[in-house]
Design a protein around this motif. Structure first.
Motif, PDB file in Angstrom:
ATOM      1  N   ASP A  65       0.813  -1.210   0.000  1.00 17.16           N
ATOM      2  CA  ASP A  65       0.000   0.000   0.000  1.00 17.16           C
ATOM      3  C   ASP A  65       0.854   1.272   0.000  1.00 17.16           C
ATOM      4  OD1 ASP A  65       0.988  -0.398   2.543  1.00 17.16           O
ATOM      5  OD2 ASP A  65      -0.807   0.369   3.545  1.00 17.16           O
ATOM      6  N   ARG A  66       1.985   1.252  -0.652  1.00 18.92           N
ATOM      7  CA  ARG A  66       2.891   2.396  -0.600  1.00 18.92           C
ATOM      8  C   ARG A  66       2.314   3.633  -1.265  1.00 18.92           C
ATOM      9  NH1 ARG A  66       7.793   0.879  -4.724  1.00 18.92           N
ATOM     10  NH2 ARG A  66       6.510   0.659  -6.568  1.00 18.92           N
ATOM     11  N   GLU A  67       1.537   3.477  -2.333  1.00 18.77           N
ATOM     12  CA  GLU A  67       0.947   4.644  -2.996  1.00 18.77           C
ATOM     13  C   GLU A  67      -0.004   5.397  -2.064  1.00 18.77           C
ATOM     14  OE1 GLU A  67       1.618   6.047  -5.904  1.00 18.77           O
ATOM     15  OE2 GLU A  67       3.143   4.552  -6.372  1.00 18.77           O
ATOM     16  N   THR A  68      -0.811   4.665  -1.304  1.00 17.76           N
ATOM     17  CA  THR A  68      -1.736   5.338  -0.375  1.00 17.76           C
ATOM     18  C   THR A  68      -0.973   5.978   0.784  1.00 17.76           C
ATOM     19  OG1 THR A  68      -2.126   3.259   0.804  1.00 17.76           O
ATOM     20  CG2 THR A  68      -3.675   3.839  -0.938  1.00 17.76           C
ATOM     21  N   ARG A  69       0.077   5.321   1.255  1.00 16.12           N
ATOM     22  CA  ARG A  69       0.887   5.913   2.336  1.00 16.12           C
ATOM     23  C   ARG A  69       1.588   7.178   1.870  1.00 16.12           C
ATOM     24  NH1 ARG A  69       3.854   1.502   6.107  1.00 16.12           N
ATOM     25  NH2 ARG A  69       2.068   0.156   6.492  1.00 16.12           N
ATOM     26  N   ILE A  70       2.119   7.151   0.665  1.00 21.62           N
ATOM     27  CA  ILE A  70       2.811   8.323   0.126  1.00 21.62           C
ATOM     28  C   ILE A  70       1.818   9.458  -0.115  1.00 21.62           C
ATOM     29  CG2 ILE A  70       4.098   9.191  -1.860  1.00 21.62           C
ATOM     30  CD1 ILE A  70       5.381   6.407  -2.058  1.00 21.62           C
ATOM     31  N   SER A  71       0.649   9.144  -0.645  1.00 15.90           N
ATOM     32  CA  SER A  71      -0.366  10.173  -0.895  1.00 15.90           C
ATOM     33  C   SER A  71      -0.837  10.803   0.408  1.00 15.90           C
ATOM     34  CB  SER A  71      -1.561   9.572  -1.629  1.00 15.90           C
ATOM     35  OG  SER A  71      -1.155   9.078  -2.869  1.00 15.90           O
ATOM     36  N   LYS A  72      -0.989   9.985   1.442  1.00 12.99           N
ATOM     37  CA  LYS A  72      -1.399  10.507   2.748  1.00 12.99           C
ATOM     38  C   LYS A  72      -0.340  11.449   3.310  1.00 12.99           C
ATOM     39  CE  LYS A  72      -2.803   8.934   7.323  1.00 12.99           C
ATOM     40  NZ  LYS A  72      -2.960   7.782   8.217  1.00 12.99           N
ATOM     41  N   ARG A  73       0.906  11.064   3.188  1.00 14.80           N
ATOM     42  CA  ARG A  73       2.008  11.907   3.675  1.00 14.80           C
ATOM     43  C   ARG A  73       2.114  13.186   2.848  1.00 14.80           C
ATOM     44  NH1 ARG A  73       4.460  14.244   7.468  1.00 14.80           N
ATOM     45  NH2 ARG A  73       6.653  14.592   7.140  1.00 14.80           N
ATOM     46  N   ALA A  74       1.880  13.093   1.549  1.00 22.41           N
ATOM     47  CA  ALA A  74       1.937  14.272   0.686  1.00 22.41           C
ATOM     48  C   ALA A  74       0.865  15.281   1.061  1.00 22.41           C
ATOM     49  CB  ALA A  74       1.794  13.862  -0.771  1.00 22.41           C
ATOM     50  N   ALA A  75      -0.306  14.802   1.479  1.00 20.43           N
ATOM     51  CA  ALA A  75      -1.389  15.709   1.846  1.00 20.43           C
ATOM     52  C   ALA A  75      -1.092  16.485   3.127  1.00 20.43           C
ATOM     53  CB  ALA A  75      -2.678  14.916   2.011  1.00 20.43           C
ATOM     54  N   GLU A  76      -0.365  15.897   4.058  1.00 21.05           N
ATOM     55  CA  GLU A  76      -0.097  16.567   5.335  1.00 21.05           C
ATOM     56  C   GLU A  76       1.275  17.214   5.420  1.00 21.05           C
ATOM     57  OE1 GLU A  76       1.417  12.731   7.933  1.00 21.05           O
ATOM     58  OE2 GLU A  76      -0.718  13.163   7.832  1.00 21.05           O
ATOM     59  N   LEU A  77       2.059  17.119   4.376  1.00 18.06           N
ATOM     60  CA  LEU A  77       3.459  17.525   4.444  1.00 18.06           C
ATOM     61  C   LEU A  77       3.667  19.031   4.605  1.00 18.06           C
ATOM     62  CD1 LEU A  77       6.214  16.272   4.436  1.00 18.06           C
ATOM     63  CD2 LEU A  77       6.291  16.533   1.987  1.00 18.06           C
ATOM     64  N   SER A  78       3.042  19.841   3.789  1.00 16.23           N
ATOM     65  CA  SER A  78       3.384  21.266   3.762  1.00 16.23           C
ATOM     66  C   SER A  78       2.505  22.126   4.655  1.00 16.23           C
ATOM     67  CB  SER A  78       3.307  21.780   2.324  1.00 16.23           C
ATOM     68  OG  SER A  78       1.999  21.635   1.839  1.00 16.23           O
ATOM     69  N   LYS A  79       1.715  21.548   5.514  1.00 19.47           N
ATOM     70  CA  LYS A  79       0.856  22.340   6.397  1.00 19.47           C
ATOM     71  C   LYS A  79       1.705  23.101   7.420  1.00 19.47           C
ATOM     72  CE  LYS A  79      -3.157  19.401   5.978  1.00 19.47           C
ATOM     73  NZ  LYS A  79      -4.042  18.448   6.617  1.00 19.47           N
ATOM     74  N   GLY A  80       1.604  24.420   7.397  1.00 22.03           N
ATOM     75  CA  GLY A  80       2.279  25.252   8.385  1.00 22.03           C
ATOM     76  C   GLY A  80       3.746  25.513   8.123  1.00 22.03           C
ATOM     77  N   ARG A  81       4.303  25.026   7.030  1.00 24.39           N
ATOM     78  CA  ARG A  81       5.727  25.229   6.770  1.00 24.39           C
ATOM     79  C   ARG A  81       5.992  26.392   5.831  1.00 24.39           C
ATOM     80  NH1 ARG A  81       8.504  19.544   5.389  1.00 24.39           N
ATOM     81  NH2 ARG A  81      10.410  20.540   6.059  1.00 24.39           N
ATOM     82  N   LEU A  82       5.050  26.722   4.971  1.00 26.94           N
ATOM     83  CA  LEU A  82       5.283  27.741   3.961  1.00 26.94           C
ATOM     84  C   LEU A  82       4.791  29.102   4.429  1.00 26.94           C
ATOM     85  CD1 LEU A  82       4.207  25.670   0.856  1.00 26.94           C
ATOM     86  CD2 LEU A  82       6.489  25.976   1.775  1.00 26.94           C
ATOM     87  N   SER A  83       5.510  30.159   4.063  1.00 25.60           N
ATOM     88  CA  SER A  83       5.176  31.508   4.513  1.00 25.60           C
ATOM     89  C   SER A  83       4.005  32.088   3.735  1.00 25.60           C
ATOM     90  CB  SER A  83       6.379  32.433   4.356  1.00 25.60           C
ATOM     91  OG  SER A  83       7.459  31.962   5.103  1.00 25.60           O
ATOM     92  N   TRP A  84       4.146  32.202   2.421  1.00 26.84           N
ATOM     93  CA  TRP A  84       3.157  32.892   1.609  1.00 26.84           C
ATOM     94  C   TRP A  84       2.516  32.003   0.561  1.00 26.84           C
ATOM     95  CZ3 TRP A  84       4.863  38.459  -0.061  1.00 26.84           C
ATOM     96  CH2 TRP A  84       4.995  39.253   1.074  1.00 26.84           C
ATOM     97  N   THR A  85       3.148  30.931   0.186  1.00 23.68           N
ATOM     98  CA  THR A  85       2.666  30.120  -0.920  1.00 23.68           C
ATOM     99  C   THR A  85       1.353  29.443  -0.566  1.00 23.68           C
ATOM    100  OG1 THR A  85       4.935  29.732  -1.615  1.00 23.68           O
ATOM    101  CG2 THR A  85       3.268  28.271  -2.515  1.00 23.68           C
ATOM    102  N   GLY A  86       0.392  29.554  -1.454  1.00 17.63           N
ATOM    103  CA  GLY A  86      -0.912  28.940  -1.239  1.00 17.63           C
ATOM    104  C   GLY A  86      -1.264  28.019  -2.382  1.00 17.63           C
ATOM    105  N   GLY A  87      -2.322  27.279  -2.215  1.00 18.64           N
ATOM    106  CA  GLY A  87      -2.766  26.357  -3.256  1.00 18.64           C
ATOM    107  C   GLY A  87      -1.751  25.283  -3.555  1.00 18.64           C
ATOM    108  N   VAL A  88      -1.101  24.779  -2.519  1.00 16.13           N
ATOM    109  CA  VAL A  88      -0.045  23.790  -2.712  1.00 16.13           C
ATOM    110  C   VAL A  88      -0.665  22.431  -3.000  1.00 16.13           C
ATOM    111  CG1 VAL A  88       1.925  22.629  -1.642  1.00 16.13           C
ATOM    112  CG2 VAL A  88       1.508  25.034  -1.203  1.00 16.13           C
TER     113      VAL A  88
END
Length: 166
Positions: free
Chosen positions: A77-100
């Motif tokens: 199930d690596r594709e689902t694990r990677i997709s799940k991690r991709a969805a939560e990865l950039s929350k709160g890390r970027l200053s101005w960039t939106g629509g990631v």
């Protein structure tokens, strides 16, 4: 007495608002002209710093996704694990960039992480020229290798060195 007045006038010695040699508004005009140049430059440098920060964070996140895909090559199930991690990865890390948006794919020989987003640029000229936003896109490809082959080679080299030594 006339030498003293001439000396004050030639050396521009400031005595006071009512005294000789007073140059009213001289520094105010210079400061106004200087701040009109310095302030936009400082703001532009700050915006460039935010852009570089967001770009480097997105690049590191793409690298992390690719490494995650490489490490999970044996999971079903690596594709689902990677997709799940991709969805939560950039929350709160970027200053101005939106629509990631983040995506990742992992095959038998390579894993890839992709991120894209919109970086807003304030100002009238930026609004007219690029719609006020710059598209940020980063990707990272990680080659998947079989570690057992490398480990066997290292152990064989270690055994050969030990035989030569003793």
């Amino acid at each position: 007495m006339s030498d003293q007045a001439g000396e004050n006038r030639n050396s521009r010695h400031i005595v006071g608002p009512a005294g000789p040699g007073w140059l009213a508004g001289y520094f105010t005009v210079e400061a106004t002209l200087l701040m009109g140049v310095i302030l936009p430059m400082v703001v532009a440098i700050m915006i460039a710093g935010f852009y570089i920060h967001d770009r480097s964070c997105m690049q590191s996140e793409a690298c992390e996704l690719a490494a995650l895909g490489s490490c999970m090559r044996l999971y079903d199930d690596r594709e689902t694990r990677i997709s799940k991690r991709a969805a939560e990865l950039s929350k709160g890390r970027l200053s101005w960039t939106g629509g990631v948006s983040a995506s990742a794919s992992a095959g038998e020989t390579a894993a890839q992480g992709n991120l894209s987003g919109q970086f807003p640029i304030p100002g009238l000229i930026a609004q007219l020229w690029s719609g006020g936003q710059v598209q940020l896109e980063t990707d990272w490809t990680y080659k998947i290798t079989d570690p057992s082959r490398t480990i066997r080679r290292l152990r064989g080299a270690k055994a050969a060195v030990q035989q030569v030594k003793g």
